[in-house]
Structure formats: structure tokens, C-alpha cells
Motif scaffolding. Structure first.
Motif, PDB file in Angstrom:
ATOM      1  N   ALA A 179      27.392 -20.878 -90.961  1.00  0.00           N
ATOM      2  CA  ALA A 179      27.649 -21.588 -92.218  1.00  0.00           C
ATOM      3  C   ALA A 179      27.788 -20.677 -93.427  1.00  0.00           C
ATOM      4  CB  ALA A 179      26.527 -22.594 -92.479  1.00  0.00           C
ATOM      5  N   GLY A 180      27.808 -19.372 -93.225  1.00  0.00           N
ATOM      6  CA  GLY A 180      27.851 -18.483 -94.382  1.00  0.00           C
ATOM      7  C   GLY A 180      26.440 -18.246 -94.905  1.00  0.00           C
ATOM      8  N   PRO A 181      26.305 -17.310 -95.863  1.00  0.00           N
ATOM      9  CA  PRO A 181      24.966 -16.937 -96.328  1.00  0.00           C
ATOM     10  C   PRO A 181      24.414 -17.944 -97.334  1.00  0.00           C
ATOM     11  CG  PRO A 181      26.616 -15.642 -97.455  1.00  0.00           C
ATOM     12  CD  PRO A 181      27.355 -16.525 -96.497  1.00  0.00           C
ATOM     13  N   ILE A 182      23.814 -19.019 -96.838  1.00  0.00           N
ATOM     14  CA  ILE A 182      23.307 -20.066 -97.725  1.00  0.00           C
ATOM     15  C   ILE A 182      22.065 -19.575 -98.460  1.00  0.00           C
ATOM     16  CG2 ILE A 182      22.266 -22.351 -97.782  1.00  0.00           C
ATOM     17  CD1 ILE A 182      24.146 -23.056 -95.480  1.00  0.00           C
ATOM     18  N   ALA A 183      22.087 -19.732 -99.777  1.00  0.00           N
ATOM     19  CA  ALA A 183      21.038 -19.132-100.601  1.00  0.00           C
ATOM     20  C   ALA A 183      19.774 -19.976-100.630  1.00  0.00           C
ATOM     21  CB  ALA A 183      21.561 -18.959-102.027  1.00  0.00           C
ATOM     22  N   PHE A 184      18.653 -19.316-100.850  1.00  0.00           N
ATOM     23  CA  PHE A 184      17.434 -19.930-101.339  1.00  0.00           C
ATOM     24  C   PHE A 184      16.636 -20.737-100.326  1.00  0.00           C
ATOM     25  CE2 PHE A 184      14.990 -22.636-104.401  1.00  0.00           C
ATOM     26  CZ  PHE A 184      14.306 -21.590-104.968  1.00  0.00           C
ATOM     27  N   VAL A 185      17.254 -21.172 -99.209  1.00  0.00           N
ATOM     28  CA  VAL A 185      16.492 -21.966 -98.239  1.00  0.00           C
ATOM     29  C   VAL A 185      15.378 -21.116 -97.638  1.00  0.00           C
ATOM     30  CG1 VAL A 185      16.598 -23.269 -96.092  1.00  0.00           C
ATOM     31  CG2 VAL A 185      18.455 -23.435 -97.739  1.00  0.00           C
ATOM     32  N   ALA A 186      15.727 -19.876 -97.263  1.00  0.00           N
ATOM     33  CA  ALA A 186      14.738 -19.008 -96.613  1.00  0.00           C
ATOM     34  C   ALA A 186      13.599 -18.664 -97.564  1.00  0.00           C
ATOM     35  CB  ALA A 186      15.415 -17.733 -96.118  1.00  0.00           C
ATOM     36  N   LEU A 187      13.891 -18.605 -98.861  1.00  0.00           N
ATOM     37  CA  LEU A 187      12.838 -18.276 -99.814  1.00  0.00           C
ATOM     38  C   LEU A 187      11.968 -19.497-100.122  1.00  0.00           C
ATOM     39  CD1 LEU A 187      13.317 -16.011-102.889  1.00  0.00           C
ATOM     40  CD2 LEU A 187      11.757 -17.913-102.972  1.00  0.00           C
ATOM     41  N   ALA A 188      12.633 -20.647-100.322  1.00  0.00           N
ATOM     42  CA  ALA A 188      11.904 -21.816-100.825  1.00  0.00           C
ATOM     43  C   ALA A 188      11.207 -22.612 -99.729  1.00  0.00           C
ATOM     44  CB  ALA A 188      12.858 -22.723-101.600  1.00  0.00           C
ATOM     45  N   ALA A 189      11.849 -22.746 -98.560  1.00  0.00           N
ATOM     46  CA  ALA A 189      11.280 -23.622 -97.527  1.00  0.00           C
ATOM     47  C   ALA A 189       9.851 -23.225 -97.138  1.00  0.00           C
ATOM     48  CB  ALA A 189      12.196 -23.661 -96.306  1.00  0.00           C
ATOM     49  N   PRO A 190       9.574 -21.929 -96.870  1.00  0.00           N
ATOM     50  CA  PRO A 190       8.183 -21.583 -96.522  1.00  0.00           C
ATOM     51  C   PRO A 190       7.209 -21.856 -97.654  1.00  0.00           C
ATOM     52  CG  PRO A 190       9.676 -19.776 -96.014  1.00  0.00           C
ATOM     53  CD  PRO A 190      10.457 -20.771 -96.800  1.00  0.00           C
ATOM     54  N   GLN A 191       7.661 -21.607 -98.893  1.00  0.00           N
ATOM     55  CA  GLN A 191       6.778 -21.856-100.036  1.00  0.00           C
ATOM     56  C   GLN A 191       6.457 -23.343-100.157  1.00  0.00           C
ATOM     57  OE1 GLN A 191       5.253 -19.887-102.301  1.00  0.00           O
ATOM     58  NE2 GLN A 191       5.895 -18.100-101.134  1.00  0.00           N
ATOM     59  N   ILE A 192       7.486 -24.182-100.004  1.00  0.00           N
ATOM     60  CA  ILE A 192       7.286 -25.632-100.098  1.00  0.00           C
ATOM     61  C   ILE A 192       6.371 -26.089 -98.964  1.00  0.00           C
ATOM     62  CG2 ILE A 192       8.442 -27.868 -99.898  1.00  0.00           C
ATOM     63  CD1 ILE A 192      10.848 -26.584-101.335  1.00  0.00           C
ATOM     64  N   ALA A 193       6.665 -25.615 -97.741  1.00  0.00           N
ATOM     65  CA  ALA A 193       5.880 -26.044 -96.579  1.00  0.00           C
ATOM     66  C   ALA A 193       4.416 -25.656 -96.738  1.00  0.00           C
ATOM     67  CB  ALA A 193       6.461 -25.418 -95.309  1.00  0.00           C
ATOM     68  N   ARG A 194       4.203 -24.433 -97.203  1.00  0.00           N
ATOM     69  CA  ARG A 194       2.829 -23.954 -97.397  1.00  0.00           C
ATOM     70  C   ARG A 194       2.065 -24.845 -98.350  1.00  0.00           C
ATOM     71  NH1 ARG A 194       1.540 -17.837 -96.424  1.00  0.00           N
ATOM     72  NH2 ARG A 194       0.414 -18.504 -94.608  1.00  0.00           N
ATOM     73  N   ARG A 195       2.739 -25.252 -99.430  1.00  0.00           N
ATOM     74  CA  ARG A 195       2.069 -26.067-100.436  1.00  0.00           C
ATOM     75  C   ARG A 195       1.841 -27.492 -99.945  1.00  0.00           C
ATOM     76  NH1 ARG A 195       1.793 -22.949-104.874  1.00  0.00           N
ATOM     77  NH2 ARG A 195       2.688 -20.976-104.245  1.00  0.00           N
ATOM     78  N   LEU A 196       2.728 -27.963 -99.068  1.00  0.00           N
ATOM     79  CA  LEU A 196       2.529 -29.309 -98.527  1.00  0.00           C
ATOM     80  C   LEU A 196       1.381 -29.332 -97.526  1.00  0.00           C
ATOM     81  CD1 LEU A 196       6.236 -30.448 -97.969  1.00  0.00           C
ATOM     82  CD2 LEU A 196       4.695 -31.171 -99.788  1.00  0.00           C
ATOM     83  N   THR A 197       1.329 -28.333 -96.645  1.00  0.00           N
ATOM     84  CA  THR A 197       0.327 -28.370 -95.584  1.00  0.00           C
ATOM     85  C   THR A 197      -1.004 -27.771 -96.024  1.00  0.00           C
ATOM     86  OG1 THR A 197       1.028 -26.231 -94.745  1.00  0.00           O
ATOM     87  CG2 THR A 197       2.054 -28.161 -93.760  1.00  0.00           C
ATOM     88  N   GLY A 198      -0.947 -26.833 -96.978  1.00  0.00           N
ATOM     89  CA  GLY A 198      -2.170 -26.145 -97.365  1.00  0.00           C
ATOM     90  C   GLY A 198      -2.750 -25.358 -96.205  1.00  0.00           C
ATOM     91  N   ALA A 199      -1.903 -25.003 -95.248  1.00  0.00           N
ATOM     92  CA  ALA A 199      -2.411 -24.413 -94.009  1.00  0.00           C
ATOM     93  C   ALA A 199      -2.705 -22.929 -94.168  1.00  0.00           C
ATOM     94  CB  ALA A 199      -1.409 -24.618 -92.883  1.00  0.00           C
TER      95      ALA A 199
END
Lengths: 362, 361
Positions: A283-303
Motif C-alpha cells: 500500500a505504499g509507506p503509510i504514515a503514522f500508523v506504526a508510531l500511533a497504534a502502539p501508543q494508543i493501544a498501550r494507553r487503552l490497555t494500560g498493560a
């Protein structure tokens, strides 16, 4: 080896550690800690994913009801529905899902290994290299189609290998890796700017479209290699997740617990880079997903620990929601999904951060 | 959060045991005499300034250049080129280079994150979004209008990022600022790339703007932005000691008598002034602000007084040398300074990183 002070991720307090859930064992040596909240978050993410997939398959220029979609998927729809659902919408959704999972997991690995909340595959110059490769194919050789994907793969792969080799000295060290990556990315971005400003404006705009990353016109031929790669690489990374959790404690602690830090780091980085490469080819070099997804997930799970599954699911959700928006918001103009991921992910991350900080956490 | 036992320990060797006696052993890791490094950097900067005045696509002998500067006759064409083109360009390079080097060093000292570039507070994203809006929506075209649009965008966005980072208890910690800046920048870049993809005319203007350059400057731009540069530089340098006190974290900083909140606000303000003015004057120039502080730190060690002041000298030297090279490499055309500076600086950065034990942030 400390790269972001004051907690790159919300550090669990001792009281929270007692919260950690049950250990599920499957024979000797294979055991997984399961935390209640992480499981809940993952289940909710899966339900949301199912909803977004349903909306993507049923709506559009030619609305098809959910029962009709299900009938078509079972192979009993009429020709038109068959073409729209299995020929157009399903492959696009599947590609988006796989790309999102790949980027989310790769980002989580990079943030753990570099111990930096701003870590992502861009850190080792893979993305800049992939863009350079693609631009050379598009603007210099004036080719299109699959050759662009291979150009991107060659450019990104060479860059990643080079950065890796240059930053090796007694194992891969996060800090040195970041600095070498910065240097390599800078040179390649300079080359990219040069190529974009020396081309005809129409060609440059077309190239910019590829750089943004898009799912327009993506089908099974893009989804298949990515799916195969994920099937091979994800299990290895998930098993390595435990070692990654140790890396998160810091090098010395991990070493004291018997982990070969340099080797583990090198191995998971190679695997995460391969995931990024597969996603970029599709799909080409899609920006920001790799940076934001782990941060969002971490904050949701608090794991505590790796949290690769939650990061992957978050990435998939980000990408599919963004792609829906990219197709529908400015219709009939079809924006590339990579333009929207930054907006959707950035605004959501900002909102999430503020709401957490208001409540006095992290 | 485990912190490294000393700010300088790096590499696989475990750091010295905590609580070692206060009499520090001589620091054997710094192999560079810092005043010498500063003198060399100043000399390099002087050479860069002279080269920037003397070298260009039009060949003018050095004597004529000096005559033109003194205003004592010579070929009128030569005088015009030197006084109207090269002098403004050199001054812009000096101001922008200093601003980028200092704001990068401040940003890294503030966030203690090696990936922190001066644009992290959203300054560059704000300037770019304002620029695209000015060209695409408002139809502005004059250079000065765009400069002020960029300044306004940079200011508004960095204030927004700071307010986001400061919500709730705990205030604007470095990590919060970094995350808030990243999130807002991503959203703005999405807006920028969406706009330029939908509108070819704006795209054409933007693709040239987004490659920072010192060419085509006139002195009015420098004059208008001068207060930003001066105030930002003074403010930034004044934060060297407090930032040193914060080098081991907020708590140690407080124990050493630093005002943590005040230091963060003033440092962020200096970064915004400097980086916003630099971006408005020359467009976004990447790498210089990110890499020069790392280069400098590898030579001086972690003392911010040295890191900040040497960054102020080394960055404009790199920028001007890059600009001069860009004028002669592809004669009669030119290469933009942001491209040359990255190609020049990156190998040096990589070589230094490989050779030395690093002074970490």
C-alpha cells in the motif's frame, strides 16, 4: 540506554503489578500472562473491526445489505454483487486489515527496542529508503505497477541493512541505531526532495500520491504476499514478545535475567522491518500508523510488556476507519488513505492523551 | 523508569555503581579540548562566511568582492551581485543556521530524546499548514505575506501543543510535549498533503517551499524577523544552567534549585521563536537542527553551556558551507542548501557515532 525520560510509557506502579492477570500454561516452557483489561480491550477492538468491515463491504456507490453480502460471500449472490463484494471491496478491506496489523506490530516492536515513544520503522531509515527506491522507479526510470513496489522494497531493504551494519558494535544498541538512522534518513530525504523538485509537476504529484500510501485499486495480488508474510512472521514475534518485555526493563536488567540483549534486538528488528516492507509493498509507506497504534493501544490497555496483539488490532482499526473516511468524505475525490491516517490517528491520539492527563494518569 | 547511572555512560559496559564517592575521577572520555573545539568552529564559520560572499555561479575575484563590500567602485554588475544577492543570503544563512542549531540543542536538552528535532513542538507543521492555506485558500503570493503566515502558523500551533501537553496534573513534561507535538503535527501534515494533492497549483508552490533554501532572500525579510532571532537566541542561551540542573530529571533538578516549570516554558518559547523564524525565512530545513547538537555533544560531552554555544557556531558553519557547495556543484543550476547540508552532515554524524562512546541525553 535510556532514551526518553519520565516514562516513555506509563510505568506501572507496584500496586498495578499485583493486578497482572492469570498465567495460562500450555505444557512446559510455554506460558502466557493474560490480563483481564488487555483481553477486554482486544475483544472490543475486534468487535469494532467487525463493524467497520461490515460498513466497508455494505456501503458505497452501490449499497448492498448485510444478508446479501453474506450470501455473496457464501457464493450465492448475483454477478454484479459478486463482482462488487469479492472483486472490489473485500480484497481492499483485507489488504487494509493486514497492512494495519503489520504496521501496528512493527511499530510496537520498534518502540520497545529503541525504548523511545517516538520510535517507529522510520527510525532506521526504512521508509525514506523505500520512497527513494520508488521515486527512482517512478521519476527516473518512468515505470509503474509492480516495479514501484520492488523499487521500494530494494530501497528500503538496502537502507535498513546499511543502518543496521553501521550501528553494530557489540550488538545493536538502541541509541546508536537511532542516530545512524537519523543520518541515513536525512541523506535519503534530501535525495527525495531533489527528485521531486526536478520532475515535471504532473509526475511529481503522481509520485506524491504513491508516497502518501493508498489502498485504491488494491486487490488479492497485493493481499496475498502480505498475508503469507504475516502468517510466517507474526507467531515468531508473538513468541519473542516475552523477551521484548524483558528488554523494556532496560539492558542491564534483561541481561541479568539471562537474555542475549544484542541478538534479541537484532532478530526482532529484522522481523519488524520485514513486516514494514511487506506493508509498504502492498500500500505504499503509510504514515503514522506504526508510531500511533502502539501508543494508543498501550494507553487503552494500560498493560505492562509487549502488547503486540493490541497494537496490531489498533493499527488495523486505524487503517480501515481512515480508508472509509478517505473514500467517502471527499467523494467523488478519492484521497489516499495515508493522508487520512495522520488526521484520524493524530486527532484521536491527541484526544486520548488529553483525557488521560486530565484524569491524572501517564 | 530506570535512569542511566551517569549521563555519560553508554554502551554495553555496565555503568559505575551508584553512590560512588563524590570526588570524581578525571573524565577520560572527553578527548577534545573544548575551547579548542570552539575556536576551530569559529574559524570554520569565518571561512564559510567569506566563501559565501566570494563564491557563486558568477565568478568574481576576491579583490573585487572586497571592493564591492567597501563600496569603492568596480564592475557595477559585480557590486550588484555581491551586495544585493550574496550579502543578504549570507546573513540569512547565519541567522537561520544559528536558530536551527540552538533550537535543536534546546529541544534535545528539554525532552532528552535523541529523536527530538526543533520542529517537534509542531512549529514546522504549523508553518507548512499556514503556508498551504495562504497559497491555496487565500491566494496570497508575495514573499513577505507568506513569511508572516508561516510565523503565525508556527506560533498558534506551538501554543496549542504546549497547552495540550500541560493539561492535567504534572504539567508539560518532556514526554507529554513530544507526544502532543507528534500527534498535532501528524494531523496538520495530513491536512497539508491532502490540500496539495487536490490542488496542483498549490502543490507546485509547496514542493519548492518545502525544500528549504537561502536563495532569493532580500534584507527586508531578515530585518522583519530579526527580533525573533535575537530574543530567541538570548533566551535560549540563558537556559543553559537550568537545563544542566535538569539533566538528571525533574526531581534532581528541583533538588539542585532549578525551577522546572519555568525552565520548560522558557526553553519551549525560545525554540518556537527560533524555529518559527528560521522556517519562515528559509522554509523547512531538516537535519541541521537535529544532527548538529548530536555532533557537538559527541565532542564536548553533556554540559549544556558548551553544547548550546558550540551548536550556535557549528550549525551556521555547516549551513553556509552547504549553501556555497550547492552553488558550485551543479553550475549553472543550484542545489538547495537543505539537500547539501544533509548530504554533508550525515556521514560526519554517522562516523562520530560509530567512533565514540556517546554522551547520551
Amino acid at each position: 540506554m535510556d532514551v526518553g525520560l519520565d516514562g516513555a510509557v506509563p510505568r506501572p506502579r507496584v500496586a498495578d503489578r499485583a493486578r497482572a492477570g492469570r498465567t495460562v500454561r500450555a505444557g512446559r516452557g510455554l506460558s502466557v500472562r493474560v490480563e483481564g483489561r488487555t483481553v477486554t480491550v482486544c475483544v472490543v477492538l475486534l468487535a469494532l473491526l467487525a463493524a467497520v468491515v461490515a460498513v466497508s463491504l455494505t456501503t458505497g456507490d452501490y449499497p448492498i445489505s448485510v444478508p446479501d453480502v453474506l450470501r455473496t460471500l457464501a457464493g450465492r449472490g448475483d454477478r454484479a454483487e459478486e463482482f462488487i463484494v469479492t472483486g472490489l471491496r473485500l480484497p481492499r478491506v483485507v489488504t487494509g486489515l493486514l497492512v494495519g496489523v503489520a504496521l501496528g506490530v512493527a511499530g510496537a516492536v520498534f518502540q520497545l527496542v529503541t525504548r523511545n515513544p517516538l520510535g517507529s520503522p522510520d527510525v532506521i531509515g526504512f521508509t525514506s529508503g523505500a520512497v527513494t527506491g520508488a521515486l527512482v522507479v517512478l521519476l527516473v526510470l518512468q515505470l509503474g505497477g509492480w516495479s514501484v513496489s520492488f523499487g521500494a522494497l530494494a530501497g528500503g531493504g538496502l537502507t535498513a541493512v546499511l543502518v543496521h551494519l553501521l550501528s553494530r558494535r557489540g550488538g545493536v544498541q538502541g541509541y546508536r541505531l537511532i542516530l545512524v538512522g537519523i543520518g541515513a534518513s536525512a541523506v535519503l530525504q534530501a535525495v527525495n526532495s531533489y527528485l521531486l523538485t526536478r520532475a515535471r509537476v504532473e509526475d511529481a504529484q503522481g509520485a506524491q500520491l504513491w508516497i502518501a500510501g493508498s489502498l485504491n485499486g488494491r486487490g488479492w495480488e497485493q493481499a496475498a504476499p502480505l498475508g503469507a508474510g504475516l502468517v510466517l512472521l507474526l507467531p515468531v514475534l508473538l513468541v519473542a514478545g516475552r523477551s521484548l518485555t524483558l528488554l523494556d526493563l532496560g539492558d542491564d536488567a534483561a541481561r541479568a535475567l539471562g537474555l542475549d540483549v544484542g541478538r534479541t534486538r537484532g532478530l526482532v528488528l529484522v522481523l519488524a522491518t520485514a513486516l514494514t516492507a511487506l506493508a509498504a509493498m502492498a500500500a505504499g509507506p503509510i504514515a503514522f500508523v506504526a508510531l500511533a497504534a502502539p501508543q494508543i493501544a498501550r494507553r487503552l490497555t494500560g498493560a505492562v510488556g509487549a502488547g503486540l496483539v493490541a497494537a496490531g488490532l489498533t493499527g488495523a482499526l486505524m487503517l480501515l476507519v481512515s480508508d472509509l473516511a478517505a473514500q467517502r468524505v471527499f467523494a467523488p475525490t478519492q484521497l489516499p488513505v495515508g493522508v487520512v491516517t495522520g488526521a484520524v490517528g493524530g486527532l484521536y491520539l491527541a484526544w486520548l492523551l488529553v483525557s488521560q492527563w486530565r484524569r491524572g494518569r501517564g | 523508569m530506570p535512569t542511566s547511572t551517569t549521563p555519560r555512560s553508554a554502551g554495553p559496559a555496565p555503568g559505575p555503581a551508584p553512590g560512588r564517592p563524590a570526588s570524581r575521577p578525571p573524565d577520560r572520555r572527553r578527548r577534545v579540548h573544548r575551547p579548542t573545539a570552539l575556536a576551530v568552529a569559529l574559524a570554520l564559520l569565518l571561512v564559510a562566511v567569506l566563501a559565501s560572499l566570494a563564491v557563486g555561479s558568477r565568478e568574481i575575484p576576491l579583490g573585487s568582492v572586497l571592493d564591492a563590500l567597501r563600496g569603492s567602485g568596480g564592475d557595477p554588475q559585480d557590486v550588484l551581485v555581491v551586495r544585493e544577492l550574496r550579502v543578504p543570503r549570507t546573513l540569512v544563512g547565519l541567522a537561520v543556521g544559528t536558530a536551527l542549531g540552538l533550537s535543536g540543542a534546546l529541544m534535545q536538552a528539554l525532552t532528552r530524546n535523541p529523536l527530538a528535532d526543533p520542529g517537534l513542538l509542531g512549529v514546522n507543521a504549523g508553518a507548512a499548514a499556514a503556508m498551504v492555506t495562504a497559497v491555496g485558500v487565500l491566494g496570497l503570493t508575495s514573499r513577505l505575506q507568506l513569511v508572516w503566515a508561516a510565523v503565525a502558523g508556527a506560533a498558534v500551533v506551538s501554543v496549542l501543543v504546549y497547552l495540550l501537553g500541560a493539561t492535567g496534573r504534572g504539567g508539560a513534561t518532556p514526554v507529554r510535549l513530544a507526544l502532543a507535538g507528534t500527534a498535532i503535527s501528524a494531523a496538520l501534515h495530513a491536512y497539508v498533503s491532502g490540500t496539495v494533492l487536490l490542488d496542483t497549483r498549490t502543490f507546485d508552490r509547496f514542493r519548492f517551499w518545502q525544500v528549504g533554501t537561502l536563495a532569493g532572500q532580500d534584507l527586508s525579510v531578515v530585518g522583519q524577523l530579526l527580533p525573533f532571532f535575537v530574543v530567541g537566541t538570548a533566551l535560549g542561551l540563558s537556559q543553559a544552567r537550568p537545563l544542566n540542573a535538569l539533566a538528571l530529571g525533574a526531581d534532581s533538578g528541583r533538588a539542585l534549585g532549578a525551577h522546572v516549570g519555568r525552565t520548560r516554558v522558557l526553553t519551549a518559547l525560545a525554540v518556537t521563536l527560533l524555529c518559527g523564524a528560521a522556517t519562515a525565512a528559509a522554509g523547512p530545513i531538516a537535519f541541521v537542527g537535529l544532527a548538529v547538537p548530536h555532533l557537538v555533544r559527541a565532542l564536548t560531552g553533556p554540559d549544556q553551556r558548551w553544547v548550546l554555544s558550540l551548536s550556535c557556531v557549528a550549525a551556521p558553519a555547516l549551513l553556509l558551507l552547504g549553501d556555497v557547495l550547492g552553488r558550485v556543484v551543479v553550475r549553472p543550476g543550484e542545489l538547495e542548501v537543505s539537500i547539501v547540508a544533509a548530504v554533508l552532515g550525515a556521514p560526519v554524524l554517522i562516523a562520530l557515532v560509530r567512533r565514540r562512546r556517546l554522551a547520551q541525553l
